[in-house]
Design a protein around this motif. Structure first.
Motif, PDB file in Angstrom:
ATOM      1  N   HIS A  42       9.529  -6.948  10.952  1.00 54.43           N
ATOM      2  CA  HIS A  42       7.719  -7.162  10.643  1.00 54.43           C
ATOM      3  C   HIS A  42       7.098  -5.736   9.772  1.00 54.43           C
ATOM      4  O   HIS A  42       6.966  -5.027   9.745  1.00 54.43           O
ATOM      5  CB  HIS A  42       7.377  -7.073  11.614  1.00 54.43           C
ATOM      6  N   THR A  43       6.463  -7.103   8.807  1.00 57.08           N
ATOM      7  CA  THR A  43       5.335  -6.946   7.966  1.00 57.08           C
ATOM      8  C   THR A  43       3.993  -7.059   7.723  1.00 57.08           C
ATOM      9  O   THR A  43       3.517  -7.993   7.812  1.00 57.08           O
ATOM     10  CB  THR A  43       6.080  -7.012   6.651  1.00 57.08           C
ATOM     11  N   LYS A  44       2.693  -6.821   7.769  1.00 54.27           N
ATOM     12  CA  LYS A  44       1.373  -6.832   7.983  1.00 54.27           C
ATOM     13  C   LYS A  44       1.152  -7.927   6.261  1.00 54.27           C
ATOM     14  O   LYS A  44       1.799  -7.624   5.414  1.00 54.27           O
ATOM     15  CB  LYS A  44       0.197  -5.946   7.533  1.00 54.27           C
ATOM     16  N   ARG A  45       0.614  -8.631   7.001  1.00 51.07           N
ATOM     17  CA  ARG A  45       0.412  -9.670   5.531  1.00 51.07           C
ATOM     18  C   ARG A  45      -0.801  -9.710   4.987  1.00 51.07           C
ATOM     19  O   ARG A  45      -1.988  -9.288   5.451  1.00 51.07           O
ATOM     20  CB  ARG A  45       0.913 -11.082   6.299  1.00 51.07           C
ATOM     21  N   GLY A  46      -0.652 -11.140   3.911  1.00 49.88           N
ATOM     22  CA  GLY A  46      -2.949 -11.206   3.292  1.00 49.88           C
ATOM     23  C   GLY A  46      -3.562  -9.157   2.454  1.00 49.88           C
ATOM     24  O   GLY A  46      -3.839  -9.297   1.886  1.00 49.88           O
ATOM     25  N   GLY A  47      -2.289  -8.281   1.714  1.00 51.51           N
ATOM     26  CA  GLY A  47      -2.207  -7.124   1.346  1.00 51.51           C
ATOM     27  C   GLY A  47      -2.950  -8.004   0.138  1.00 51.51           C
ATOM     28  O   GLY A  47      -4.236  -7.288  -0.684  1.00 51.51           O
ATOM     29  N   GLY A  48      -2.637  -8.971  -0.869  1.00 55.11           N
ATOM     30  CA  GLY A  48      -3.261  -8.957  -1.431  1.00 55.11           C
ATOM     31  C   GLY A  48      -4.750  -9.714  -1.791  1.00 55.11           C
ATOM     32  O   GLY A  48      -5.726 -10.082  -2.624  1.00 55.11           O
ATOM     33  N   GLY A 143       3.726  -8.035  -7.893  1.00 55.29           N
ATOM     34  CA  GLY A 143       2.673  -6.784  -7.946  1.00 55.29           C
ATOM     35  C   GLY A 143       3.218  -7.113 -10.017  1.00 55.29           C
ATOM     36  O   GLY A 143       2.757  -6.490 -10.523  1.00 55.29           O
ATOM     37  N   SER A 144       4.512  -6.407  -9.656  1.00 55.93           N
ATOM     38  CA  SER A 144       5.069  -6.153 -11.014  1.00 55.93           C
ATOM     39  C   SER A 144       5.418  -7.258 -12.208  1.00 55.93           C
ATOM     40  O   SER A 144       4.768  -7.025 -13.636  1.00 55.93           O
ATOM     41  CB  SER A 144       6.630  -6.285 -11.034  1.00 55.93           C
ATOM     42  N   TYR A 145       5.226  -8.491 -12.229  1.00 57.85           N
ATOM     43  CA  TYR A 145       5.577  -9.207 -12.757  1.00 57.85           C
ATOM     44  C   TYR A 145       4.073  -9.454 -12.973  1.00 57.85           C
ATOM     45  O   TYR A 145       3.491  -9.632 -14.785  1.00 57.85           O
ATOM     46  CB  TYR A 145       5.477 -11.113 -12.231  1.00 57.85           C
ATOM     47  N   SER A 146       3.060  -9.518 -12.133  1.00 57.38           N
ATOM     48  CA  SER A 146       1.776 -10.164 -12.919  1.00 57.38           C
ATOM     49  C   SER A 146       1.031  -9.108 -13.005  1.00 57.38           C
ATOM     50  O   SER A 146       0.215  -8.938 -14.754  1.00 57.38           O
ATOM     51  CB  SER A 146       0.461  -9.931 -10.875  1.00 57.38           C
ATOM     52  N   LEU A 147       1.500  -7.133 -13.296  1.00 59.53           N
ATOM     53  CA  LEU A 147       1.575  -6.497 -14.066  1.00 59.53           C
ATOM     54  C   LEU A 147       1.179  -6.209 -15.305  1.00 59.53           C
ATOM     55  O   LEU A 147       0.727  -6.027 -16.308  1.00 59.53           O
ATOM     56  CB  LEU A 147       1.430  -4.773 -13.221  1.00 59.53           C
ATOM     57  N   ILE A 148       2.643  -6.943 -15.928  1.00 60.77           N
ATOM     58  CA  ILE A 148       3.118  -6.601 -16.757  1.00 60.77           C
ATOM     59  C   ILE A 148       2.529  -7.823 -17.434  1.00 60.77           C
ATOM     60  O   ILE A 148       2.015  -8.303 -18.735  1.00 60.77           O
ATOM     61  CB  ILE A 148       4.899  -7.984 -17.017  1.00 60.77           C
ATOM     62  N   THR A 174      -6.078  -3.251 -12.364  1.00 63.26           N
ATOM     63  CA  THR A 174      -6.333  -2.013 -11.440  1.00 63.26           C
ATOM     64  C   THR A 174      -6.285  -2.048  -9.482  1.00 63.26           C
ATOM     65  O   THR A 174      -4.918  -1.950  -9.063  1.00 63.26           O
ATOM     66  CB  THR A 174      -8.397  -1.286 -11.426  1.00 63.26           C
ATOM     67  N   ALA A 175      -6.616  -3.165  -9.581  1.00 63.30           N
ATOM     68  CA  ALA A 175      -6.527  -3.669  -8.115  1.00 63.30           C
ATOM     69  C   ALA A 175      -4.574  -4.001  -7.710  1.00 63.30           C
ATOM     70  O   ALA A 175      -4.509  -4.385  -6.637  1.00 63.30           O
ATOM     71  CB  ALA A 175      -6.958  -5.160  -8.028  1.00 63.30           C
ATOM     72  N   VAL A 176      -4.534  -5.222  -9.405  1.00 64.85           N
ATOM     73  CA  VAL A 176      -2.903  -5.146  -8.602  1.00 64.85           C
ATOM     74  C   VAL A 176      -1.968  -3.570  -8.434  1.00 64.85           C
ATOM     75  O   VAL A 176      -0.843  -3.586  -7.361  1.00 64.85           O
ATOM     76  CB  VAL A 176      -2.122  -5.519  -9.658  1.00 64.85           C
ATOM     77  N   LEU A 177      -2.372  -2.436  -9.537  1.00 63.03           N
ATOM     78  CA  LEU A 177      -1.958  -1.229  -8.981  1.00 63.03           C
ATOM     79  C   LEU A 177      -2.042  -0.405  -8.206  1.00 63.03           C
ATOM     80  O   LEU A 177      -0.771   0.199  -7.124  1.00 63.03           O
ATOM     81  CB  LEU A 177      -2.308  -0.078 -10.468  1.00 63.03           C
ATOM     82  N   VAL A 178      -3.253  -0.914  -6.679  1.00 61.89           N
ATOM     83  CA  VAL A 178      -3.177  -0.903  -6.085  1.00 61.89           C
ATOM     84  C   VAL A 178      -2.814  -0.976  -4.754  1.00 61.89           C
ATOM     85  O   VAL A 178      -2.106  -0.808  -4.078  1.00 61.89           O
ATOM     86  CB  VAL A 178      -4.675  -0.795  -5.830  1.00 61.89           C
ATOM     87  N   PHE A 179      -2.511  -2.539  -5.493  1.00 62.52           N
ATOM     88  CA  PHE A 179      -1.577  -3.521  -3.709  1.00 62.52           C
ATOM     89  C   PHE A 179       0.029  -3.489  -4.395  1.00 62.52           C
ATOM     90  O   PHE A 179       0.300  -2.822  -3.409  1.00 62.52           O
ATOM     91  CB  PHE A 179      -1.714  -4.841  -4.180  1.00 62.52           C
ATOM     92  N   ASN A 180       0.143  -2.825  -5.357  1.00 59.75           N
ATOM     93  CA  ASN A 180       1.741  -2.321  -5.747  1.00 59.75           C
ATOM     94  C   ASN A 180       1.978  -0.676  -5.029  1.00 59.75           C
ATOM     95  O   ASN A 180       3.129  -0.117  -4.777  1.00 59.75           O
ATOM     96  CB  ASN A 180       2.049  -2.001  -7.496  1.00 59.75           C
TER      97      ASN A 180
END
Length: 327
Positions: A42-48, A143-148, A174-180
């Protein structure tokens, strides 16, 4: 954006993420594993949710730039977040998506084009949003694909043509890096959820379409080539197997590698990111601006990708309806 401002903004986003994770835990916004999942806990959802929040903050402090785009982003993010909490009616979700894309097109001045161009653009954007959403199934891939992709767009913006304000790209990065930090792990602290995958899709498509409208170069859709190849080839094989393409599944190549071949999630995510980086480098340093070249590239890469999948996954699973989901 100065270095100090960027550091403070990053700290703020980390604070927002920690608060959200506490809220998700309290209100049980959890992704529970099922037979289609690529995770076992079980993992928290919606971090994006950090993506639309970051761009809204930038919108306020930038003097309210790109207002129609932000309005569309807020609408599509809101319905996606509600869908993360409780499944929403398909007609409602689709209506909000159409409205959000309509606002996006207004921001881009697309309505000056003939109706059939606008219609094709609608199909492309709605399809693109869903494609990127489908690809969000393992740790680190979104996260990685979006960052690239975002870093490639920033490089183009700085080096070749400034198609958009630098700050909004840097904020998105920056938002993607924080999410990653929370997701690019063997055991992710949170998943992007629909709010994350849909909102980052909306953001990426806005940037890419803005670049295309400024340069007149349709070849920049190749910035999403690797995802496109996986999604289109998966739909192609599912049609051959006479499956309902609208039903949930886990028959993408990345899911096969992670689930059936037991490749580590982060390895698969890195492979996809590096593959797209190679495409982006070719696109940047070997610039082309001809529709005929684009058609040729899509045809050749599509055929090679299908051939690769047949070799790796086998004809039996791809063509004859063997359900790999329960194997």
């Amino acid at each position: 954006m100065t270095s100090i401002t960027l550091i403070l903004f990053t700290i703020l986003l980390f604070g927002i993420m920690y608060l959200y994770l506490q809220m998700a835990d309290r209100y049980h916004i959890i992704d529970a594993p099922n037979k289609r999942s690529s995770h076992a806990i079980h993992t928290k959802r919606g971090g994006g949710i950090i993506f639309p929040i970051a761009l809204f903050i930038e919108f306020v402090f930038s003097g309210y730039q790109y207002g129609w785009f932000i309005m569309g982003l807020m609408l599509i993010s809101a319905i996606s977040f509600l869908d993360d909490i409780k499944n929403q009616d398909f007609k409602l979700r689709f209506s909000i998506h159409l409205l959000a894309v309509s606002l996006l097109f207004y921001q881009l001045d697309f309505y000056v084009f003939p109706w059939y161009i606008v219609l094709m653009a609608f199909i492309f954007v709605i399809g693109g949003i869903n494609a990127i959403n489908f690809m969000d199934g393992i740790n680190g891939i979104t996260g990685s694909y979006s960052l690239i992709t975002l870093l490639s767009l920033l490089y183009i913006n700085i080096t070749y043509v400034q198609f958009i304000d630098h700050m909004i790209l840097m904020v998105a990065i920056t938002a993607v890096l924080v999410f990653n930090f929370f997701n690019f792990r063997k055991a992710a602290r949170c998943f992007a959820g629909d709010v994350g995958s849909v909102s980052i899709a909306f953001i990426l498509l806005f940037f890419i379409l803005k670049l295309i409208t400024v340069t007149g170069n349709l070849n920049y859709i190749l910035l999403l080539l690797v995802y496109g190849l996986d999604v289109v080839s998966t739909v192609f094989f599912r049609v051959i197997r006479k499956e309902n393409i609208f039903e949930a599944h886990r028959s993408h190549l990345y899911q096969f590698l992670a689930n059936e071949k037991n490749f580590p999630h982060l390895m698969v995510s890195i492979i996809y990111g590096l593959a797209q980086m190679a495409v982006n480098l070719c696109l940047i340093f070997l610039p082309i601006n001809k529709i005929s070249y684009l058609a040729l590239i899509l045809t050749i890469t599509g055929m090679l990708f299908v051939a690769f999948r047949l070799f790796v996954q086998g004809k039996r699973s791809l063509l004859k309806g063997v359900d790999i989901r329960d194997n």
